[in-house]
Design a protein around this motif. Sequence first.
Motif, PDB file in Angstrom:
ATOM      1  N   GLY A  79       0.809  -1.219   0.000  1.00  0.00           N
ATOM      2  CA  GLY A  79       0.000   0.000   0.000  1.00  0.00           C
ATOM      3  C   GLY A  79       0.838   1.263   0.000  1.00  0.00           C
ATOM      4  N   ASP A  80       2.097   1.176   0.450  1.00  0.00           N
ATOM      5  CA  ASP A  80       3.009   2.317   0.366  1.00  0.00           C
ATOM      6  C   ASP A  80       3.453   2.486  -1.088  1.00  0.00           C
ATOM      7  OD1 ASP A  80       2.890   2.788   3.096  1.00  0.00           O
ATOM      8  OD2 ASP A  80       4.605   1.516   3.559  1.00  0.00           O
ATOM      9  N   ALA A  81       4.225   3.535  -1.346  1.00  0.00           N
ATOM     10  CA  ALA A  81       4.627   3.777  -2.730  1.00  0.00           C
ATOM     11  C   ALA A  81       6.021   4.401  -2.799  1.00  0.00           C
ATOM     12  CB  ALA A  81       3.619   4.693  -3.411  1.00  0.00           C
ATOM     13  N   PHE A  82       6.674   4.208  -3.949  1.00  0.00           N
ATOM     14  CA  PHE A  82       7.948   4.861  -4.243  1.00  0.00           C
ATOM     15  C   PHE A  82       7.668   6.171  -4.977  1.00  0.00           C
ATOM     16  CE2 PHE A  82       9.316   0.407  -3.964  1.00  0.00           C
ATOM     17  CZ  PHE A  82      10.442   0.522  -3.156  1.00  0.00           C
ATOM     18  N   GLU A  83       8.457   7.189  -4.669  1.00  0.00           N
ATOM     19  CA  GLU A  83       8.359   8.464  -5.389  1.00  0.00           C
ATOM     20  C   GLU A  83       8.771   8.267  -6.849  1.00  0.00           C
ATOM     21  OE1 GLU A  83       8.159  12.811  -5.728  1.00  0.00           O
ATOM     22  OE2 GLU A  83       7.535  11.507  -4.084  1.00  0.00           O
ATOM     23  N   ASP A  84       9.877   7.547  -7.053  1.00  0.00           N
ATOM     24  CA  ASP A  84      10.394   7.275  -8.400  1.00  0.00           C
ATOM     25  C   ASP A  84      10.744   5.803  -8.529  1.00  0.00           C
ATOM     26  OD1 ASP A  84      10.356   9.915  -9.541  1.00  0.00           O
ATOM     27  OD2 ASP A  84      12.044  10.400  -8.240  1.00  0.00           O
ATOM     28  N   PHE A  85      10.544   5.278  -9.719  1.00  0.00           N
ATOM     29  CA  PHE A  85      10.862   3.876 -10.004  1.00  0.00           C
ATOM     30  C   PHE A  85      11.234   3.844 -11.483  1.00  0.00           C
ATOM     31  CE2 PHE A  85      10.050  -0.678 -10.468  1.00  0.00           C
ATOM     32  CZ  PHE A  85      10.450  -1.187  -9.234  1.00  0.00           C
ATOM     33  N   VAL A  86      12.496   4.076 -11.778  1.00  0.00           N
ATOM     34  CA  VAL A  86      12.951   4.350 -13.141  1.00  0.00           C
ATOM     35  C   VAL A  86      13.584   3.110 -13.773  1.00  0.00           C
ATOM     36  CG1 VAL A  86      14.454   5.797 -14.555  1.00  0.00           C
ATOM     37  CG2 VAL A  86      13.357   6.751 -12.514  1.00  0.00           C
ATOM     38  N   GLY A  87      13.236   2.854 -15.023  1.00  0.00           N
ATOM     39  CA  GLY A  87      13.827   1.733 -15.731  1.00  0.00           C
ATOM     40  C   GLY A  87      13.041   1.452 -17.009  1.00  0.00           C
ATOM     41  N   PRO A  88      13.447   0.418 -17.747  1.00  0.00           N
ATOM     42  CA  PRO A  88      14.589  -0.444 -17.444  1.00  0.00           C
ATOM     43  C   PRO A  88      15.913   0.221 -17.814  1.00  0.00           C
ATOM     44  CG  PRO A  88      13.558  -1.126 -19.492  1.00  0.00           C
ATOM     45  CD  PRO A  88      12.708  -0.029 -18.940  1.00  0.00           C
ATOM     46  N   LEU A  89      16.943  -0.075 -17.039  1.00  0.00           N
ATOM     47  CA  LEU A  89      18.270   0.482 -17.257  1.00  0.00           C
ATOM     48  C   LEU A  89      19.283  -0.651 -17.456  1.00  0.00           C
ATOM     49  CD1 LEU A  89      18.157   3.179 -14.437  1.00  0.00           C
ATOM     50  CD2 LEU A  89      17.873   3.568 -16.896  1.00  0.00           C
ATOM     51  N   GLY A  90      20.417  -0.309 -18.046  1.00  0.00           N
ATOM     52  CA  GLY A  90      21.441  -1.310 -18.312  1.00  0.00           C
ATOM     53  C   GLY A  90      21.121  -2.119 -19.560  1.00  0.00           C
ATOM     54  N   GLN A  91      22.041  -3.005 -19.904  1.00  0.00           N
ATOM     55  CA  GLN A  91      21.888  -3.830 -21.098  1.00  0.00           C
ATOM     56  C   GLN A  91      21.238  -5.173 -20.745  1.00  0.00           C
ATOM     57  OE1 GLN A  91      22.723  -2.354 -23.969  1.00  0.00           O
ATOM     58  NE2 GLN A  91      23.366  -0.600 -22.720  1.00  0.00           N
ATOM     59  N   PRO A  92      20.338  -5.676 -21.583  1.00  0.00           N
ATOM     60  CA  PRO A  92      19.733  -6.989 -21.331  1.00  0.00           C
ATOM     61  C   PRO A  92      20.774  -8.100 -21.411  1.00  0.00           C
ATOM     62  CG  PRO A  92      18.512  -5.749 -23.001  1.00  0.00           C
ATOM     63  CD  PRO A  92      19.807  -5.045 -22.791  1.00  0.00           C
ATOM     64  N   SER A  93      20.427  -9.255 -20.877  1.00  0.00           N
ATOM     65  CA  SER A  93      21.302 -10.419 -20.976  1.00  0.00           C
ATOM     66  C   SER A  93      21.571 -10.730 -22.446  1.00  0.00           C
ATOM     67  CB  SER A  93      20.645 -11.630 -20.314  1.00  0.00           C
ATOM     68  OG  SER A  93      20.385 -11.373 -18.949  1.00  0.00           O
ATOM     69  N   GLU A  94      22.769 -11.220 -22.739  1.00  0.00           N
ATOM     70  CA  GLU A  94      23.174 -11.457 -24.129  1.00  0.00           C
ATOM     71  C   GLU A  94      22.244 -12.407 -24.869  1.00  0.00           C
ATOM     72  OE1 GLU A  94      27.199 -12.692 -24.492  1.00  0.00           O
ATOM     73  OE2 GLU A  94      28.042 -10.831 -23.702  1.00  0.00           O
ATOM     74  N   PHE A  95      21.782 -13.460 -24.182  1.00  0.00           N
ATOM     75  CA  PHE A  95      20.995 -14.471 -24.884  1.00  0.00           C
ATOM     76  C   PHE A  95      19.643 -13.953 -25.365  1.00  0.00           C
ATOM     77  CE2 PHE A  95      20.172 -15.424 -20.310  1.00  0.00           C
ATOM     78  CZ  PHE A  95      18.813 -15.153 -20.263  1.00  0.00           C
ATOM     79  N   VAL A  96      19.187 -12.821 -24.833  1.00  0.00           N
ATOM     80  CA  VAL A  96      17.921 -12.227 -25.278  1.00  0.00           C
ATOM     81  C   VAL A  96      17.974 -11.921 -26.780  1.00  0.00           C
ATOM     82  CG1 VAL A  96      16.443 -10.177 -25.087  1.00  0.00           C
ATOM     83  CG2 VAL A  96      17.283 -11.311 -23.021  1.00  0.00           C
ATOM     84  N   HIS A  97      19.169 -11.600 -27.273  1.00  0.00           N
ATOM     85  CA  HIS A  97      19.336 -11.221 -28.668  1.00  0.00           C
ATOM     86  C   HIS A  97      19.711 -12.409 -29.556  1.00  0.00           C
ATOM     87  CE1 HIS A  97      19.058  -7.105 -27.304  1.00  0.00           C
ATOM     88  NE2 HIS A  97      20.087  -7.275 -26.495  1.00  0.00           N
ATOM     89  N   GLU A  98      19.893 -13.581 -28.970  1.00  0.00           N
ATOM     90  CA  GLU A  98      20.286 -14.751 -29.751  1.00  0.00           C
ATOM     91  C   GLU A  98      19.077 -15.437 -30.376  1.00  0.00           C
ATOM     92  OE1 GLU A  98      23.160 -17.511 -28.124  1.00  0.00           O
ATOM     93  OE2 GLU A  98      23.766 -16.050 -26.592  1.00  0.00           O
TER      94      GLU A  98
END
Length: 294
Positions: A79-98
Amino acid sequence: MYKILKADKLAANIYRMVVEAPWVAKHCQPGQFIIAKMNEEGERIPLTICDYDREAGTITIVFQPVGASTMEMAKLQTGDAFEDFVGPLGQPSEFVHEDVEELKKKKILFVAGGVGTAPVYPQVKWLHERGIQADAIIGAKTKDLVILEDEFNAVCNLYVTTDDGSYQRKGMVTQAIQDLVAEGKKYDQCVAIGPMIMMKFVCKLTKELGIPTIVSMNPIMVDGTGMCGACRLNVGGEVKFACVDGPEFDGHLVDFDLAMERQKMYKTEEGRAILREQEGDTHHGGCGHCGGDK
């Protein structure tokens, strides 16, 4: 605001939260991370994604309190909340592109240590959804610290090992790897995520065994944007930053000793000053601590 739909405790000092973040859930991939901030004055906390549900628009995070901000974060409830929740950040795992058909020909071993178990889960789940059954080793100090066991059992061939032998196999994850290879298992690739020292010795072993290995350097991220320089790495003789170039890298090329020593130095004002002098323009600034932004 990003509402917390579920908050629970997985083990001693390990917490899980399911957060309503539709845009992040729609676009994220295994291996990526988010930055959460509790309120306007709060610290920006980078956390790898443990799971996501695109239809429900949710992201699951798992964390272990290690400082004042994450200790406060552990107090948040459903029920609580985050002020900010930013993403997705960084590079995906390599196999995602295979190519999936090529991936099906590979035998992949995942090695997870401690809270590093969380970012491994979306990877084995992603493979399972595409008809690829990987092997995974979860390592923990004791039985009480083993997390996400049921979730892993549903999507991969799971092996659990505990340092004290209180559950299933006894010993470090490296011993479990040796045992599986001795039993006739052959692997085309290994993915290791966990404490730095664990990843170092997994890579030492897999190099001897001739198994290419990917590691996630998320443990050393602080700012999450490449500005602070905390996650500066030497990978194959080149300077990389975990949060923008990774967090995943070829583990056989990562200088773990340098990364761990630098991590210790970065925690003190004197250490940051020394690193700034040693690293010059490649040190990076913007964290507000080292003065590199002035």
